[in-house]
Design a protein around this motif. Structure first.
Motif, mmCIF file in Angstrom:
data_model
loop_
_atom_site.group_PDB
_atom_site.id
_atom_site.type_symbol
_atom_site.label_atom_id
_atom_site.label_comp_id
_atom_site.label_asym_id
_atom_site.label_seq_id
_atom_site.Cartn_x
_atom_site.Cartn_y
_atom_site.Cartn_z
ATOM 1 N N PRO A 19 0.830 -1.207 0.000
ATOM 2 C CA PRO A 19 0.000 0.000 0.000
ATOM 3 C C PRO A 19 0.864 1.255 0.000
ATOM 4 C CG PRO A 19 0.105 -0.900 2.196
ATOM 5 C CD PRO A 19 0.851 -1.861 1.320
ATOM 6 N N GLU A 20 0.322 2.339 -0.528
ATOM 7 C CA GLU A 20 1.080 3.589 -0.589
ATOM 8 C C GLU A 20 0.608 4.622 0.420
ATOM 9 O OE1 GLU A 20 1.252 5.088 -4.529
ATOM 10 O OE2 GLU A 20 2.233 3.309 -5.359
ATOM 11 N N THR A 21 -0.550 4.405 1.041
ATOM 12 C CA THR A 21 -1.057 5.340 2.042
ATOM 13 C C THR A 21 -1.588 4.553 3.237
ATOM 14 O OG1 THR A 21 -3.335 5.357 1.210
ATOM 15 C CG2 THR A 21 -1.769 6.929 0.213
ATOM 16 N N GLU A 22 -1.792 5.249 4.357
ATOM 17 C CA GLU A 22 -2.321 4.598 5.555
ATOM 18 C C GLU A 22 -3.742 4.080 5.313
ATOM 19 O OE1 GLU A 22 -0.588 7.495 5.711
ATOM 20 O OE2 GLU A 22 1.183 6.525 6.590
ATOM 21 N N ASP A 23 -4.547 4.846 4.596
ATOM 22 C CA ASP A 23 -5.916 4.391 4.314
ATOM 23 C C ASP A 23 -5.901 3.137 3.448
ATOM 24 O OD1 ASP A 23 -7.005 6.432 5.788
ATOM 25 O OD2 ASP A 23 -7.343 7.756 4.068
ATOM 26 N N GLU A 24 -4.997 3.110 2.467
ATOM 27 C CA GLU A 24 -4.895 1.924 1.623
ATOM 28 C C GLU A 24 -4.403 0.735 2.440
ATOM 29 O OE1 GLU A 24 -2.682 0.451 -2.511
ATOM 30 O OE2 GLU A 24 -2.487 2.540 -1.829
ATOM 31 N N TRP A 25 -3.472 0.983 3.351
ATOM 32 C CA TRP A 25 -2.993 -0.099 4.233
ATOM 33 C C TRP A 25 -4.148 -0.676 5.046
ATOM 34 C CZ3 TRP A 25 -3.272 -0.580 9.521
ATOM 35 C CH2 TRP A 25 -2.516 -1.604 10.098
ATOM 36 N N LEU A 26 -4.986 0.184 5.576
ATOM 37 C CA LEU A 26 -6.104 -0.277 6.381
ATOM 38 C C LEU A 26 -7.040 -1.146 5.552
ATOM 39 C CD1 LEU A 26 -7.310 -0.042 9.221
ATOM 40 C CD2 LEU A 26 -8.602 1.950 8.428
ATOM 41 N N ASP A 27 -7.307 -0.738 4.318
ATOM 42 C CA ASP A 27 -8.141 -1.556 3.431
ATOM 43 C C ASP A 27 -7.470 -2.898 3.140
ATOM 44 O OD1 ASP A 27 -10.047 0.439 3.320
ATOM 45 O OD2 ASP A 27 -9.278 1.307 1.453
ATOM 46 N N TRP A 28 -6.166 -2.859 2.909
ATOM 47 C CA TRP A 28 -5.410 -4.092 2.649
ATOM 48 C C TRP A 28 -5.603 -5.088 3.784
ATOM 49 C CZ3 TRP A 28 -0.504 -5.628 0.055
ATOM 50 C CH2 TRP A 28 -0.409 -5.090 -1.242
ATOM 51 N N GLU A 65 -6.110 -8.281 1.374
ATOM 52 C CA GLU A 65 -5.635 -8.166 -0.009
ATOM 53 C C GLU A 65 -4.756 -9.370 -0.372
ATOM 54 O OE1 GLU A 65 -4.980 -6.245 -3.742
ATOM 55 O OE2 GLU A 65 -6.386 -5.775 -2.117
ATOM 56 N N PRO A 66 -5.046 -10.085 -1.437
ATOM 57 C CA PRO A 66 -4.226 -11.244 -1.825
ATOM 58 C C PRO A 66 -2.784 -10.837 -2.141
ATOM 59 C CG PRO A 66 -6.323 -11.255 -2.982
ATOM 60 C CD PRO A 66 -6.215 -9.910 -2.317
ATOM 61 N N LEU A 67 -1.862 -11.746 -1.856
ATOM 62 C CA LEU A 67 -0.451 -11.511 -2.118
ATOM 63 C C LEU A 67 0.039 -12.296 -3.333
ATOM 64 C CD1 LEU A 67 0.798 -11.643 1.577
ATOM 65 C CD2 LEU A 67 0.284 -9.619 0.207
ATOM 66 N N ALA A 68 -0.904 -12.817 -4.109
ATOM 67 C CA ALA A 68 -0.532 -13.620 -5.275
ATOM 68 C C ALA A 68 0.264 -12.813 -6.291
ATOM 69 C CB ALA A 68 -1.786 -14.199 -5.931
ATOM 70 N N GLY A 69 0.032 -11.500 -6.341
ATOM 71 C CA GLY A 69 0.777 -10.672 -7.290
ATOM 72 C C GLY A 69 2.265 -10.674 -6.990
ATOM 73 N N ALA A 70 2.625 -10.686 -5.706
ATOM 74 C CA ALA A 70 4.039 -10.754 -5.336
ATOM 75 C C ALA A 70 4.632 -12.091 -5.751
ATOM 76 C CB ALA A 70 4.197 -10.536 -3.837
ATOM 77 N N GLY A 128 -0.398 -14.426 5.801
ATOM 78 C CA GLY A 128 -0.841 -13.314 4.966
ATOM 79 C C GLY A 128 -1.182 -12.088 5.797
ATOM 80 N N ASP A 129 -1.911 -12.297 6.913
ATOM 81 C CA ASP A 129 -2.231 -11.178 7.801
ATOM 82 C C ASP A 129 -0.951 -10.539 8.340
ATOM 83 O OD1 ASP A 129 -5.001 -11.383 7.575
ATOM 84 O OD2 ASP A 129 -5.138 -12.846 9.198
ATOM 85 N N THR A 130 -0.001 -11.368 8.732
ATOM 86 C CA THR A 130 1.255 -10.853 9.289
ATOM 87 C C THR A 130 2.007 -10.006 8.274
ATOM 88 O OG1 THR A 130 1.457 -12.703 10.848
ATOM 89 C CG2 THR A 130 3.489 -11.539 10.255
ATOM 90 N N LEU A 131 2.096 -10.478 7.042
ATOM 91 C CA LEU A 131 2.799 -9.709 6.021
ATOM 92 C C LEU A 131 2.080 -8.387 5.740
ATOM 93 C CD1 LEU A 131 3.785 -12.562 3.549
ATOM 94 C CD2 LEU A 131 5.274 -11.366 5.160
ATOM 95 N N ARG A 132 0.754 -8.430 5.649
ATOM 96 C CA ARG A 132 0.013 -7.184 5.386
ATOM 97 C C ARG A 132 0.152 -6.192 6.540
ATOM 98 N NH1 ARG A 132 -3.442 -11.011 2.588
ATOM 99 N NH2 ARG A 132 -4.319 -11.647 4.606
ATOM 100 N N LEU A 133 0.157 -6.692 7.771
ATOM 101 C CA LEU A 133 0.298 -5.808 8.920
ATOM 102 C C LEU A 133 1.645 -5.085 8.909
ATOM 103 C CD1 LEU A 133 -1.200 -8.078 11.725
ATOM 104 C CD2 LEU A 133 -2.069 -5.826 11.076
ATOM 105 N N ASN A 134 2.672 -5.751 8.404
ATOM 106 C CA ASN A 134 4.027 -5.209 8.481
ATOM 107 C C ASN A 134 4.520 -4.567 7.191
ATOM 108 O OD1 ASN A 134 5.177 -6.142 11.288
ATOM 109 N ND2 ASN A 134 3.988 -7.858 10.474
ATOM 110 N N VAL A 135 3.728 -4.632 6.120
ATOM 111 C CA VAL A 135 4.095 -3.937 4.885
ATOM 112 C C VAL A 135 3.669 -2.480 5.035
ATOM 113 C CG1 VAL A 135 3.693 -3.763 2.417
ATOM 114 C CG2 VAL A 135 3.961 -5.997 3.446
ATOM 115 N N ALA A 136 4.612 -1.631 5.376
ATOM 116 C CA ALA A 136 4.299 -0.228 5.641
ATOM 117 C C ALA A 136 4.145 0.547 4.340
ATOM 118 C CB ALA A 136 5.408 0.393 6.489
ATOM 119 N N PRO A 137 3.310 1.582 4.334
ATOM 120 C CA PRO A 137 3.180 2.425 3.134
ATOM 121 C C PRO A 137 4.470 3.219 2.887
ATOM 122 C CG PRO A 137 1.320 2.720 4.640
ATOM 123 C CD PRO A 137 2.362 1.969 5.390
#
Length: 520
Positions: A75-84, A89-94, A213-222
């Motif tokens: 995510p690029e913003t805090e709001d986008e992170w919250l939605d992620w 948000e799936p991580l299949a793209g990575a 997946g939750d752990t990675l999303r929580l720690n992927v900072a914008p």
């Protein structure tokens, strides 16, 4: 696996994207081992990474986070992170990005650009290298432990997957000291000077969710400025030399941060059991030096004050358990700047999404790793004030009880040894001092207190129960220490006076719970 060299001679290869190297637990409790690409594809079917040590587990998480950044899957913003986080948000793209990368750039044994390593060491590997034991932080020990270095020459090859995890851990947690490498005969005199790597001197805090997946999303900072460089190999970009000590280079983005090459390492491939690819020789020297990290690259840092009054990121200690620093962690959450760091973001989550904060550190003495320290702490959005108060008050109560035990031990000593020699005083008092047992016995009640503070139980009641348990434990532990006194008048008097001193001290200046709970 094998590839083919430019001369047409078969050579071992091992793809860090697709080879099984990531031990994990599934959500139904099974133990599995996946490749990095599979771990990202199946992230929401895995509960967590479960590598053999906390350091390797953190290093693998750092590696997967770097892939997320390099692939643009963040995510690029805090709001986008919250939605992620909320929408998972799936991580299949990575994973797709990783699988699409050129294979030779991710080959652990590529002759020109081995993944995570410094190919410039190749001319010196056979002569100056040692057995693969030195690659594993927990195995190498003090280089002087065995004066002939026989332990470093052990012939058993290290499987490639284990070598890869150890490589990541070295880059992430490698302790400082002197390397077992000649500066005169290799790349330069400063290659022997091992700096403490990025996480080698501080506690790393990772927010854990219900799944990997939750752990990675929580720690992927914008990071709106971009991901920066993924460090695949030493010669991929201009780096430091080893003739003189360089100045530290700045980090150019989160992918760079999570893949810093904290060591110059080169591994020699060999055939392992059953023909599997393994490592039989390793050469390790100094790696990159960094400029001081800016705040965006210390998103998880918890700050504490040293005895000299200096504030710095919380450091690991062999004598002070991590739970005794929980108040600093919860203070970081309560005092956060909304959305600008890890603690500010997790506080934005709904109360239905609790988080576990996992703290990890390596205690080392120069090149010798002494022990890993790790602990977990609950966090529920909206309960920050209660958790902070529980941790702070619980810590004060534990300190108070420890002080009472110390005074009781002193009282027992004054009676049991009426004419002591000054040189014997410390050992004699230690005979009756139960503080070490007290600290060990307090860990579980303290964690129970935090769990209750994270739940619905009134905090005042939880603190009173906690204090009652600690007082009872203190009386029991002191009684056990006093049991060694002889059945004589002096022994009976020492026991009685020490017990009464403990009772009296426990009732003095007790950091009793306040009458009201803090607002949620």
């Amino acid at each position: 696996m094998t590839g083919e060299s430019r001369a047409g001679v078969p050579r071992p290869s091992w793809d860090v994207r697709t080879e099984a190297c990531t031990p994990a637990l599934t959500t139904d409790g099974r133990t599995v081992t996946h490749s990095a690409a599979e771990a990202l594809e199946m992230a929401d079917e895995l509960r967590c990474i479960a590598a053999p040590t906390p350091g390797e587990t953190v290093a693998l998480i750092e590696y997967l986070l770097a892939v997320c950044y390099a692939s643009g899957c963040y995510p690029e913003t805090e709001d986008e992170w919250l939605d992620w986080v909320i929408d998972r948000e799936p991580l299949a793209g990575a994973a797709a990005w990783l699988r699409a990368q050129p294979a030779h750039e991710w080959d652990l044994f590529d002759p020109a650009a081995p993944f995570g390593q410094n190919a410039l060491l190749a001319p010196f590997l056979d002569r100056h290298g040692a057995g693969p034991a030195q690659l594993v932080i927990e195995h190498v020990g003090d280089y002087n432990q065995f004066f002939d270095h026989h332990h470093l020459e052990h012939p058993a090859p290290l499987p490639a997957a284990a070598a890869f995890r150890a490589l990541l851990a070295q880059h992430t947690y490698g302790p400082g000291g002197r390397a077992r490498i000649s500066g005169k005969e290799t790349l330069g005199p400063t290659i022997t000077n091992l700096a403490v790597t990025r996480l080698g001197s501080r506690i790393r805090v990772i927010a854990q969710g219900d799944t990997l997946g939750d752990t990675l999303r929580l720690n992927v900072a914008p990071y709106p400025q971009g991901p920066g460089t993924f460090n695949r190999t030493w010669t991929q970009r201009e780096r430091r030399g080893f003739r003189t000590k360089p100045t530290g280079r700045p980090v150019d983005g989160p992918a760079d941060l999570h893949t810093l090459l904290g060591r110059s390492i080169l591994m020699r491939p060999a055939a392992g059991p059953g023909g599997a690819v393994a490592v039989d020789r390793v050469l390790i020297g100094a790696g990159e030096l960094l400029a001081p990290l800016a705040a965006p690259y210390l998103q998880d840092a918890v700050y504490a004050t040293t005895a000299a009054g200096t504030t710095k990121p919380l450091w690991p200690s062999a004598t002070r358990a991590l739970w005794r620093e929980a108040h600093a962690l919860y203070a970081a959450v309560a005092d956060r700047n909304k959305g600008t760091d890890l603690y500010g973001r997790i506080a934005m989550l709904p109360s239905s999404r609790p988080v576990t904060l996992w703290a990890v550190g390596l205690v080392a003495k120069q090149t010798t790793a002494l022990t890993w320290v790790s602990d977990v702490f609950p966090f529920v959005p909206g309960r920050e004030a209660a958790l902070r108060r529980a941790a702070e008050t619980g810590s004060r109560i534990a300190d108070h009880v420890a002080g009472c035990l110390g005074k009781a031990a002193y009282t027992a000593w004054t009676v049991a040894y009426p004419n002591p020699k000054p040189a014997d005083k410390k050992a004699q008092i230690a005979r009756f001092d139960a503080r070490s047992e007290h600290w060990a016995a307090t860990a579980q009640p303290f964690h129970t207190l935090l769990e209750e503070a994270a739940g619905d139980r009134p905090l005042t009641d939880a603190l009173r129960t906690y204090a009652t348990v600690l007082h009872a434990n203190a009386r029991r532990l002191l009684e056990h220490r006093l049991a060694s006194l002889p059945p004589s008048s002096r022994g009976f008097r020492a026991r009685a006076e020490a017990t009464e001193r403990l009772r009296t001290e426990l009732g003095k200046n007790n950091p009793a719970p306040a009458k009201e709970d803090p607002p949620a």
